[in-house]
Scaffold this motif. Structure first.
Motif, PDB file in Angstrom:
ATOM      1  N   GLN A 208       0.872  -1.137  -0.033  1.00 45.87           N
ATOM      2  CA  GLN A 208       0.110   0.084  -0.011  1.00 45.87           C
ATOM      3  C   GLN A 208       0.891   1.184   0.020  1.00 45.87           C
ATOM      4  O   GLN A 208       1.994   1.262   0.864  1.00 45.87           O
ATOM      5  CB  GLN A 208      -0.919   0.004   1.285  1.00 45.87           C
ATOM      6  N   THR A 209       0.314   2.329  -0.735  1.00 44.89           N
ATOM      7  CA  THR A 209       1.186   3.618  -0.531  1.00 44.89           C
ATOM      8  C   THR A 209       0.435   4.666   0.057  1.00 44.89           C
ATOM      9  O   THR A 209      -0.827   4.499   0.767  1.00 44.89           O
ATOM     10  CB  THR A 209       1.377   3.987  -2.092  1.00 44.89           C
ATOM     11  N   ALA A 210       1.138   5.762   0.182  1.00 45.59           N
ATOM     12  CA  ALA A 210       0.273   6.812   1.244  1.00 45.59           C
ATOM     13  C   ALA A 210      -0.705   7.392   0.371  1.00 45.59           C
ATOM     14  O   ALA A 210      -1.787   7.927   1.037  1.00 45.59           O
ATOM     15  CB  ALA A 210       1.471   8.122   1.133  1.00 45.59           C
ATOM     16  N   GLY A 211      -0.937   7.233  -0.985  1.00 52.39           N
ATOM     17  CA  GLY A 211      -2.354   7.634  -1.720  1.00 52.39           C
ATOM     18  C   GLY A 211      -3.415   6.663  -1.440  1.00 52.39           C
ATOM     19  O   GLY A 211      -4.436   7.078  -1.914  1.00 52.39           O
ATOM     20  N   GLY A 212      -3.200   5.341  -0.945  1.00 49.60           N
ATOM     21  CA  GLY A 212      -4.440   4.551  -0.897  1.00 49.60           C
ATOM     22  C   GLY A 212      -4.506   3.402  -1.727  1.00 49.60           C
ATOM     23  O   GLY A 212      -5.199   2.571  -1.547  1.00 49.60           O
ATOM     24  N   GLY A 213      -3.447   3.382  -2.694  1.00 50.84           N
ATOM     25  CA  GLY A 213      -3.551   2.363  -3.837  1.00 50.84           C
ATOM     26  C   GLY A 213      -2.260   1.532  -3.747  1.00 50.84           C
ATOM     27  O   GLY A 213      -1.210   1.977  -3.185  1.00 50.84           O
ATOM     28  N   SER A 214      -2.528   0.522  -4.110  1.00 48.40           N
ATOM     29  CA  SER A 214      -1.203  -0.554  -4.316  1.00 48.40           C
ATOM     30  C   SER A 214      -0.409  -0.073  -5.433  1.00 48.40           C
ATOM     31  O   SER A 214      -0.674   0.746  -6.246  1.00 48.40           O
ATOM     32  CB  SER A 214      -1.822  -1.998  -4.365  1.00 48.40           C
ATOM     33  N   GLY A 215       0.917  -0.638  -5.646  1.00 50.03           N
ATOM     34  CA  GLY A 215       1.701  -0.403  -6.640  1.00 50.03           C
ATOM     35  C   GLY A 215       0.989  -0.446  -8.233  1.00 50.03           C
ATOM     36  O   GLY A 215       1.145   0.450  -8.900  1.00 50.03           O
ATOM     37  N   PRO A 216       0.580  -1.865  -8.407  1.00 52.73           N
ATOM     38  CA  PRO A 216      -0.095  -1.875  -9.733  1.00 52.73           C
ATOM     39  C   PRO A 216      -1.314  -1.012 -10.095  1.00 52.73           C
ATOM     40  O   PRO A 216      -1.490  -0.368 -11.177  1.00 52.73           O
ATOM     41  CB  PRO A 216      -0.626  -3.328  -9.835  1.00 52.73           C
ATOM     42  N   GLN A 217      -1.970  -0.716  -8.980  1.00 56.87           N
ATOM     43  CA  GLN A 217      -3.282   0.328  -9.055  1.00 56.87           C
ATOM     44  C   GLN A 217      -2.690   1.940  -9.303  1.00 56.87           C
ATOM     45  O   GLN A 217      -3.194   2.655 -10.129  1.00 56.87           O
ATOM     46  CB  GLN A 217      -4.255   0.399  -7.965  1.00 56.87           C
ATOM     47  N   LEU A 218      -1.663   2.285  -8.650  1.00 53.42           N
ATOM     48  CA  LEU A 218      -1.138   3.514  -8.799  1.00 53.42           C
ATOM     49  C   LEU A 218      -0.286   3.652 -10.191  1.00 53.42           C
ATOM     50  O   LEU A 218      -0.314   4.714 -10.944  1.00 53.42           O
ATOM     51  CB  LEU A 218       0.023   3.509  -7.724  1.00 53.42           C
ATOM     52  N   ALA A 219       0.362   2.747 -10.767  1.00 54.84           N
ATOM     53  CA  ALA A 219       0.682   2.696 -12.031  1.00 54.84           C
ATOM     54  C   ALA A 219      -0.229   2.729 -12.899  1.00 54.84           C
ATOM     55  O   ALA A 219      -0.117   3.501 -14.070  1.00 54.84           O
ATOM     56  CB  ALA A 219       1.626   1.213 -12.242  1.00 54.84           C
ATOM     57  N   ARG A 220      -1.407   1.956 -12.811  1.00 57.32           N
ATOM     58  CA  ARG A 220      -2.618   1.953 -13.766  1.00 57.32           C
ATOM     59  C   ARG A 220      -3.206   3.553 -13.937  1.00 57.32           C
ATOM     60  O   ARG A 220      -3.814   3.938 -14.785  1.00 57.32           O
ATOM     61  CB  ARG A 220      -3.649   1.007 -13.272  1.00 57.32           C
ATOM     62  N   ALA A 221      -3.257   4.099 -12.655  1.00 55.97           N
ATOM     63  CA  ALA A 221      -3.832   5.429 -12.394  1.00 55.97           C
ATOM     64  C   ALA A 221      -2.805   6.561 -13.237  1.00 55.97           C
ATOM     65  O   ALA A 221      -3.375   7.322 -13.765  1.00 55.97           O
ATOM     66  CB  ALA A 221      -3.879   5.996 -10.804  1.00 55.97           C
ATOM     67  N   VAL A 222      -1.695   6.335 -13.051  1.00 55.52           N
ATOM     68  CA  VAL A 222      -0.648   7.097 -13.698  1.00 55.52           C
ATOM     69  C   VAL A 222      -0.660   7.148 -15.162  1.00 55.52           C
ATOM     70  O   VAL A 222      -0.794   7.964 -15.988  1.00 55.52           O
ATOM     71  CB  VAL A 222       0.818   7.233 -13.218  1.00 55.52           C
ATOM     72  N   LEU A 223      -0.716   5.848 -15.715  1.00 53.61           N
ATOM     73  CA  LEU A 223      -1.114   5.584 -17.100  1.00 53.61           C
ATOM     74  C   LEU A 223      -2.164   6.030 -17.707  1.00 53.61           C
ATOM     75  O   LEU A 223      -2.363   6.824 -18.886  1.00 53.61           O
ATOM     76  CB  LEU A 223      -1.018   4.132 -17.414  1.00 53.61           C
ATOM     77  N   ASP A 224      -3.495   6.020 -17.045  1.00 50.40           N
ATOM     78  CA  ASP A 224      -4.657   6.736 -17.504  1.00 50.40           C
ATOM     79  C   ASP A 224      -4.511   8.066 -17.281  1.00 50.40           C
ATOM     80  O   ASP A 224      -5.146   8.593 -18.500  1.00 50.40           O
ATOM     81  CB  ASP A 224      -5.707   5.999 -16.508  1.00 50.40           C
TER      82      ASP A 224
END
Length: 174
Positions: free
Chosen positions: A4-20
């Motif tokens: 989990q990260t400080a933003g509330g999402g896991s690594g793969p979810q955070l990567a997906r959000a940045v990509l989107d």
């Protein structure tokens, strides 16, 4: 809470959000990107961005096409036509006439031609109208409007081995 990260999402979810987010920025930029036309120096219109397949004004052009466009933009057709009279004299008037004459100067549409002999000067004066038509057909109308035809120039005695300094020989009866 491993992964989990400080933003509330896991690594793969955070990567997906940045990509989107990057994809969305690219799509909005593509919609707002102007395929506008920018004027260049020669009045040529240039497109910005990738040209893609097919012909484009930015593609390499034959040198003759580029020179023609440049001459038209700068207004160099008249000087180029005048230079053609001197540079391609044999092509303009024909090989036989060119062999016995040469253009000397062109000012205000009046071409001065020097013939090899006085007989050829007379012949060229008789052919003046047909020569004007041939010149107009080759280099354009109103480039040469009048012909001045001269015979060969006499040698100058003001310089050379037979020159006498000072006033020269004068009448000695006196």
């Amino acid at each position: 809470m491993a992964g989990q990260t400080a933003g509330g999402g896991s690594g793969p979810q955070l990567a997906r959000a940045v990509l989107d987010a990057a994809r969305a920025r690219r799509e909005t930029a593509a919609k707002t990107r102007r395929r506008s036309v920018v004027s260049g120096d020669g009045g040529e219109r240039r497109l910005r961005g990738y040209s893609g397949p097919g012909p484009d004004p930015r593609d390499p052009q034959p040198l003759g096409v580029v020179l023609e466009r440049l001459m038209k933009a700068r207004g160099w057709h008249q000087p180029a036509a005048e230079a053609t009279v001197f540079g391609a004299w044999e092509k303009v008037v024909g090989p036989e006439i060119a062999q016995h004459s040469r253009p000397v100067k062109l000012e205000d549409g009046e071409l001065t031609v020097e013939a090899r002999s006085t007989a050829w000067a007379t012949q060229l004066r008789l052919l003046a109208k047909s020569l004007l038509k041939r010149i107009a057909g080759e280099v354009g109308h109103n480039v040469v409007r009048k012909l001045h035809i001269h015979g060969p120039a006499a040698p100058s005695w003001s310089r050379g081995p037979r020159r006498v300094r000072g006033r020269g020989p004068r009448d000695t009866y006196g």
